[in-house]
Scaffold this active site. Structure first.
Site, PDB file in Angstrom:
ATOM      1  CD  GLU A 145      -0.071   1.155   3.243  1.00  0.00           C
ATOM      2  OE1 GLU A 145      -0.768   2.124   2.960  1.00  0.00           O
ATOM      3  OE2 GLU A 145       0.857   1.213   4.047  1.00  0.00           O
TER       4      GLU A 145
ATOM      5  CD  GLN B  55      -4.448  -0.169  15.984  1.00  0.00           C
ATOM      6  OE1 GLN B  55      -4.158   0.240  14.859  1.00  0.00           O
ATOM      7  NE2 GLN B  55      -5.537  -0.866  16.205  1.00  0.00           N
TER       8      GLN B  55
ATOM      9  CE1 TYR C  33     -10.912   0.885   6.368  1.00  0.00           C
ATOM     10  CE2 TYR C  33     -13.184   0.687   7.114  1.00  0.00           C
ATOM     11  CZ  TYR C  33     -12.257   1.169   6.210  1.00  0.00           C
ATOM     12  OH  TYR C  33     -12.679   1.919   5.138  1.00  0.00           O
ATOM     13  CG  LEU C  34     -11.179  -6.472  13.907  1.00  0.00           C
ATOM     14  CD1 LEU C  34     -10.412  -5.684  14.964  1.00  0.00           C
ATOM     15  CD2 LEU C  34     -12.480  -7.028  14.490  1.00  0.00           C
ATOM     16  CB  ALA C  35      -9.299  -8.054   8.291  1.00  0.00           C
TER      17      ALA C  35
ATOM     18  CD  GLN D   7      -7.399  -1.803  13.375  1.00  0.00           C
ATOM     19  OE1 GLN D   7      -7.662  -1.826  14.570  1.00  0.00           O
ATOM     20  NE2 GLN D   7      -8.060  -1.048  12.523  1.00  0.00           N
TER      21      GLN D   7
ATOM     22  CG  HIS E  46      -4.281  -0.500   4.730  1.00  0.00           C
ATOM     23  ND1 HIS E  46      -4.914   0.248   3.776  1.00  0.00           N
ATOM     24  CD2 HIS E  46      -3.509   0.363   5.429  1.00  0.00           C
ATOM     25  CE1 HIS E  46      -4.551   1.511   3.892  1.00  0.00           C
ATOM     26  NE2 HIS E  46      -3.699   1.615   4.879  1.00  0.00           N
TER      27      HIS E  46
END
Length: 343
Positions: free
Chosen positions: A17, A107, A288-290, A292, A313
């Site tokens: 990305e 994070q 988005y959680l994936a 992270q 991402h």
């Protein structure tokens, strides 16, 4: 993306990305695995390459918690070397100095501090609601609960809202050492137990939140008890709409940030379309959680989950994790917009 030279892993930040994620993930893995890294072509895929304030804060935060030796510690730098030391628990304060995302700084240092001996407390100052990063509510309602289900202990508290572009927000996180970590198995979301919409605004007309909630209520048929308006103080104007689904096995948050000249109804439609896609795909982990989840699983006890079609991402994080760690990650398509991830 990677080669080694005199014991240092060399990461090409222009791959995948091409943004800040490669940089942040590399710092986290370097600290947790004790590997020296050189990161070049940082954010080469962006209109303003190199380190911005939030990336520089991530670098300095990482250096602070492990006493790393670093070079390239300046705005605009496209090459950074990072030689980690031992991560030490403690009380830390990190200020982005702009509306740059505090959640991304959090994070970056979270997993190393979870592995440290002793409790840590972070105070993070800057942007809490930035359209290019997870909001504080996403961290609080979606990311942290899943981390807790893995056996980690994290507590957060918001002190001040900081909307883009003014920033000025602040929040705290308490991070406790974790030893007994679970393997994740998240293949189904389960029955929906609670659903809600939260519209937050600062220094803008109240009717903006009203219109966003009215739009969601009309689309979903949600009663007023499911719709919450929160008018808050902030250094500058701002607005965000968050839709939360609490299911048997997971919580997911879908959000859209308001912007100057963008109608409230369009903000609501953007958040709603994310939620609709997730529900129709019948997967437990959102887009988005994936990405992270990958580092916690790779540095923990692994896991197996299902998610939407991989974002750039997610694919980038898979590559970085696979190159710097011994984790084996398998990604398989099961159906349209339904993928299987094993770590």
């Amino acid at each position: 993306m990677i080669r080694t030279e005199k014991g240092t892993a060399i990461i090409d930040g222009s791959k995948g990305e091409g943004g800040g994620q490669i940089f942040r993930s590399t710092l986290t893995l370097s600290m947790c695995l004790g590997k020296a890294v050189l990161i070049k072509n940082i954010r080469a895929g962006r209109s303003k390459p190199g380190l911005l304030r939030q990336h520089l804060t991530c670098l300095r935060a990482a250096q602070s918690i492990c006493g790393a030796q670093i070079t390239g510690d300046e705005l605009g730098s496209t090459v950074v070397t990072f030689i980690p030391g031992e991560v030490k628990a403690g009380n830390y304060r990190f200020s982005v100095g702009s509306a740059g995302s505090t959640t991304l700084v959090f994070q970056t240092v979270l997993l190393p501090l979870l592995k440290a001996e002793g409790e840590s407390e972070l105070t993070l100052e800057g942007g809490t609601h930035n359209g290019m990063a997870p909001s504080y509510e996403f961290i609080e309602k979606c990311f942290v609960p899943l981390m807790v289900s893995l056996g980690y202990r994290i507590e957060t508290e918001l002190d001040r809202y900081g909307f883009y572009p003014s920033g000025g927000g602040a929040w705290r996180a308490r991070i406790f050492p974790s030893k007994d970590i679970n393997t994740l198995k998240l293949l189904e979301a389960g029955r929906v137990e609670q659903k809600s919409a939260l519209a937050i605004s600062a220094n803008i007309p109240e009717h903006v939140c009203d219109r966003e909630l009215k739009r969601i209520g009309k689309k979903e048929g949600w009663f007023e008890s499911k719709l919450e308006k929160r008018l808050v103080r902030s250094a500058g104007p701002g607005n965000i709409l968050s839709l939360t689904l609490e299911m048997e096995n997971v919580k997911e948050v879908f959000e859209a940030l308001g912007d100057h000249g963008v109608k409230a109804e369009r903000v609501a439609d953007k958040a709603y379309s994310q939620m609709k896609r997730y529900v129709e795909a019948s997967v437990p982990v959102g887009e988005y959680l994936a990405d992270q989840l990958l580092l916690p699983l790779a540095l923990g006890r692994g896991g197996h989950f299902r998610t939407l079609q991989p974002s750039q991402h997610l694919l980038t994080n898979i590559e970085v994790v696979g190159l710097l760690s011994e984790a084996d990650i398998a990604l398989n398509e099961l159906a349209t917009d339904k993928w299987d991830v094993r770590v």
